[in-house]
Design an enzyme around this catalytic site. Sequence first.
Site, PDB file in Angstrom:
ATOM      1  N   ASN A 146       0.858  -1.188   0.000  1.00 40.51           N
ATOM      2  CA  ASN A 146       0.000   0.000   0.000  1.00 40.51           C
ATOM      3  C   ASN A 146       0.889   1.232   0.000  1.00 40.51           C
ATOM      4  OD1 ASN A 146      -1.838   2.049   0.440  1.00 40.51           O
ATOM      5  ND2 ASN A 146      -3.001   0.933   1.991  1.00 40.51           N
ATOM      6  N   ASN A 148      -0.224   4.345  -1.245  1.00 40.62           N
ATOM      7  CA  ASN A 148      -0.997   5.588  -1.241  1.00 40.62           C
ATOM      8  C   ASN A 148      -2.303   5.364  -0.490  1.00 40.62           C
ATOM      9  OD1 ASN A 148      -2.424   7.923  -1.708  1.00 40.62           O
ATOM     10  ND2 ASN A 148      -2.240   7.864  -3.947  1.00 40.62           N
ATOM     11  N   ASP A 173      -1.736  -1.183  -3.985  1.00 40.81           N
ATOM     12  CA  ASP A 173      -1.949  -0.313  -5.142  1.00 40.81           C
ATOM     13  C   ASP A 173      -0.682  -0.190  -5.986  1.00 40.81           C
ATOM     14  OD1 ASP A 173      -0.332   1.443  -3.645  1.00 40.81           O
ATOM     15  OD2 ASP A 173      -2.062   2.478  -2.803  1.00 40.81           O
ATOM     16  N   HIS A 246     -15.716 -13.674 -19.427  1.00 43.52           N
ATOM     17  CA  HIS A 246     -16.901 -13.215 -18.706  1.00 43.52           C
ATOM     18  C   HIS A 246     -16.667 -11.796 -18.187  1.00 43.52           C
ATOM     19  CE1 HIS A 246     -14.200 -15.215 -15.803  1.00 43.52           C
ATOM     20  NE2 HIS A 246     -14.508 -14.188 -15.030  1.00 43.52           N
ATOM     21  N   ARG A 325      -2.161 -11.765 -20.379  1.00 44.50           N
ATOM     22  CA  ARG A 325      -2.499 -13.090 -19.863  1.00 44.50           C
ATOM     23  C   ARG A 325      -4.010 -13.224 -19.997  1.00 44.50           C
ATOM     24  NH1 ARG A 325      -5.896 -15.324 -15.560  1.00 44.50           N
ATOM     25  NH2 ARG A 325      -4.949 -17.263 -14.854  1.00 44.50           N
ATOM     26  N   ASP A 327      -7.474 -14.937 -19.235  1.00 44.87           N
ATOM     27  CA  ASP A 327      -8.164 -15.733 -18.223  1.00 44.87           C
ATOM     28  C   ASP A 327      -9.187 -16.676 -18.871  1.00 44.87           C
ATOM     29  OD1 ASP A 327      -8.651 -16.155 -15.339  1.00 44.87           O
ATOM     30  OD2 ASP A 327     -10.642 -15.374 -15.796  1.00 44.87           O
ATOM     31  N   GLU A 356      -4.503 -18.978 -20.148  1.00 44.46           N
ATOM     32  CA  GLU A 356      -4.722 -19.831 -18.976  1.00 44.46           C
ATOM     33  C   GLU A 356      -5.496 -21.077 -19.419  1.00 44.46           C
ATOM     34  OE1 GLU A 356      -7.011 -20.127 -14.685  1.00 44.46           O
ATOM     35  OE2 GLU A 356      -7.831 -18.953 -16.338  1.00 44.46           O
ATOM     36  N   HIS A 422      -2.415 -17.308  -7.414  1.00 44.12           N
ATOM     37  CA  HIS A 422      -3.563 -16.867  -6.619  1.00 44.12           C
ATOM     38  C   HIS A 422      -4.671 -17.918  -6.604  1.00 44.12           C
ATOM     39  CE1 HIS A 422      -4.563 -15.953 -10.761  1.00 44.12           C
ATOM     40  NE2 HIS A 422      -5.837 -15.833 -10.424  1.00 44.12           N
ATOM     41  N   ASP A 423      -4.535 -18.961  -7.433  1.00 42.94           N
ATOM     42  CA  ASP A 423      -5.543 -20.022  -7.510  1.00 42.94           C
ATOM     43  C   ASP A 423      -5.120 -21.306  -6.801  1.00 42.94           C
ATOM     44  OD1 ASP A 423      -7.475 -18.645  -9.028  1.00 42.94           O
ATOM     45  OD2 ASP A 423      -6.423 -19.072 -10.897  1.00 42.94           O
ATOM     46  N   ASP A 467      -7.156 -20.389  -2.016  1.00 46.12           N
ATOM     47  CA  ASP A 467      -7.890 -19.133  -2.069  1.00 46.12           C
ATOM     48  C   ASP A 467      -9.055 -19.149  -1.077  1.00 46.12           C
ATOM     49  OD1 ASP A 467      -9.477 -16.963  -2.880  1.00 46.12           O
ATOM     50  OD2 ASP A 467     -10.318 -18.087  -4.566  1.00 46.12           O
ATOM     51  N   ARG A 471      -3.688 -15.524  -0.539  1.00 44.66           N
ATOM     52  CA  ARG A 471      -3.635 -14.121  -0.956  1.00 44.66           C
ATOM     53  C   ARG A 471      -3.313 -13.196   0.211  1.00 44.66           C
ATOM     54  NH1 ARG A 471      -8.994 -14.390  -4.997  1.00 44.66           N
ATOM     55  NH2 ARG A 471      -8.148 -16.067  -6.313  1.00 44.66           N
TER      56      ARG A 471
END
Length: 589
Positions: A146, A148, A173, A246, A325, A327, A356, A422-423, A467, A471
């Site tokens: 972080n 800001n 961020d 999606h 990348r 998805d 992916e 992250h998966d 997950d 994370r």
Amino acid sequence: MEKAAIIHYPADHYVYPTSKKTLHIRLQTKKDDVSEVTLIHGDQYLWADGKWQYEKTDMKKSGSDGIHDYWHVYMDPPYRRSRYGFQLKSGEEELILTEKGFYEETPSDSGYYFNFPYLHPEEVFKAPSWVKDTVWYQIFPERFANGNRGNDPKGVLPWGSEQPSKDNFFGGDFEGVIEHLSYLQELGITGIYFTPVFKAFSNHKYDTIDYLEIDPQFGSKDTLKRLVEECHKRNIRVMLDAVFNHSGYYFPPFQDVLEKGEKSQYKDWFHPHSFPLKGGEYPNYETFAFVEQMPKLNTNNPEVKNYLLKVASYWIEEFDIDGWRLDVANEVDHQFWREFRQTVKRIKPDLYILGEIWHNSMPWLRGDQFDAVMNYPFTTNLLNLIAKKSITGTEFANNMTAEIHSYPSNVYEAAFNLVGSHDTPRILTECEEDKGRVKLIYTLLFTFMGSPCIYYGDEIGLSGEMDPGCRKCMEWDEEKQDRDLHSHIQRLIKLRKEEKLLANEGHFEFIQTDSNIVAYRKYDDFKTIIVLANPEDESVEVTLPYPLKGVKITNMLTDEEFAAEAENLKVQLDGFGFEILSFSSIFNK
């Protein structure tokens, strides 16, 4: 010979060009069933005295997987075209394989043989040349840093004060990334893959609201532009995540369909089964999985296609990103990806397109769609070998040999290799907090074929279950970081940069040994590097199956140099131990 096990067809990974003049040809046979294979080849238009003119070239065995042997040969057809077949021997038995079947004698008519009609240089598969030398670092922006507090979302929590959940926020961020670029540069990172950064509702941002706006919690477009510029100053490439399968629930066109139903001008942007739209366990409209918040886009709709291609172009043209990348790439139609490739490559020819896909991906890797896919089969086999201990070293070698031979060699060298994301659960958690096993996994990751990627924080020992547990907020207090693990990975990255054989130059093959270890060599005409890895917790002695007496050897991890005193070199490996050895000359069995 078992004819049913002899496999070749004239396309994809069995025959393909590797350069504007060279063809690579492969044949698959039953393991240990065939002793010799010779390629019969010639130009179909070259005849003399009523006979087709051909020549023969010996094929070499490129690997075995426990069920099959793989044979290959490189050749330069003088007129860029070739008819070809295979002469196979097993003891006294001899067979000729052509496109029309098996024969005991060599057919004299070129029309019987497999045909590679013409080698078009523009059809040679070419991933961007920079990819094979790139070391990637995946950043989940909400959890990296972080920088800001002025753009923190409502209800933001103090950094790392709680375990991650599906809906909490900690304020990561772009400013935070910029502040820590020197950390990534010192680690040796040359590419950053960001999970989605566009305006979205969730903390993961895979539910896009606006594809043409940055999520305000990450910063502004100016901040992203500065981030990309600062990365490029440090020779770090930037790849963004495109969620084109999606949209999010709050994507304005979907909201319009929710409100107006069949009268909505956007109803054909999606896949409704009936009206009004209803969510729940099984929505009456198509979605990613059955997630009602992620309605599937109709990429065959011209308006949708034009919108998404505009999005893909915009972030390249305005922000100079280096890769996309993609998805859930396997659930989007092939024609859309063909047009996507044509669009983005016109703007930036060396842009990296990464899909992916978790299964065999040959249909997307024929040069008209993607440059690479995320190499989850490698991930699975590596974790099964070391983290889960569910396969042996021999099984790992067999599985990966089959996987490697499922793709053209110039495709596999651009594969995106990862051991966590992250998966997935954190690699340290997968290894039951055993740092020795984590070190071994990274040793294989950084010496194998492909382009390696680190998931943020894995290099300093972050742990976490599936997950959302994987994370967590990045730990920036060095006293709480595993600096020994960090140093090990930093050393491996440095080696990969210094020694091009470790970065997809030269050739690759597994070495068969008499113990349950993983052994492979990477070599060219001047040098050989051997990687040895012990996936067991007990020490083992390995005898290299090569005559090495007097050969100069360098231990690449310690820089120790020595000459082998005996014909066969014996190497002692501790439990979960490894060695990377460089040899001053090439050798064969």
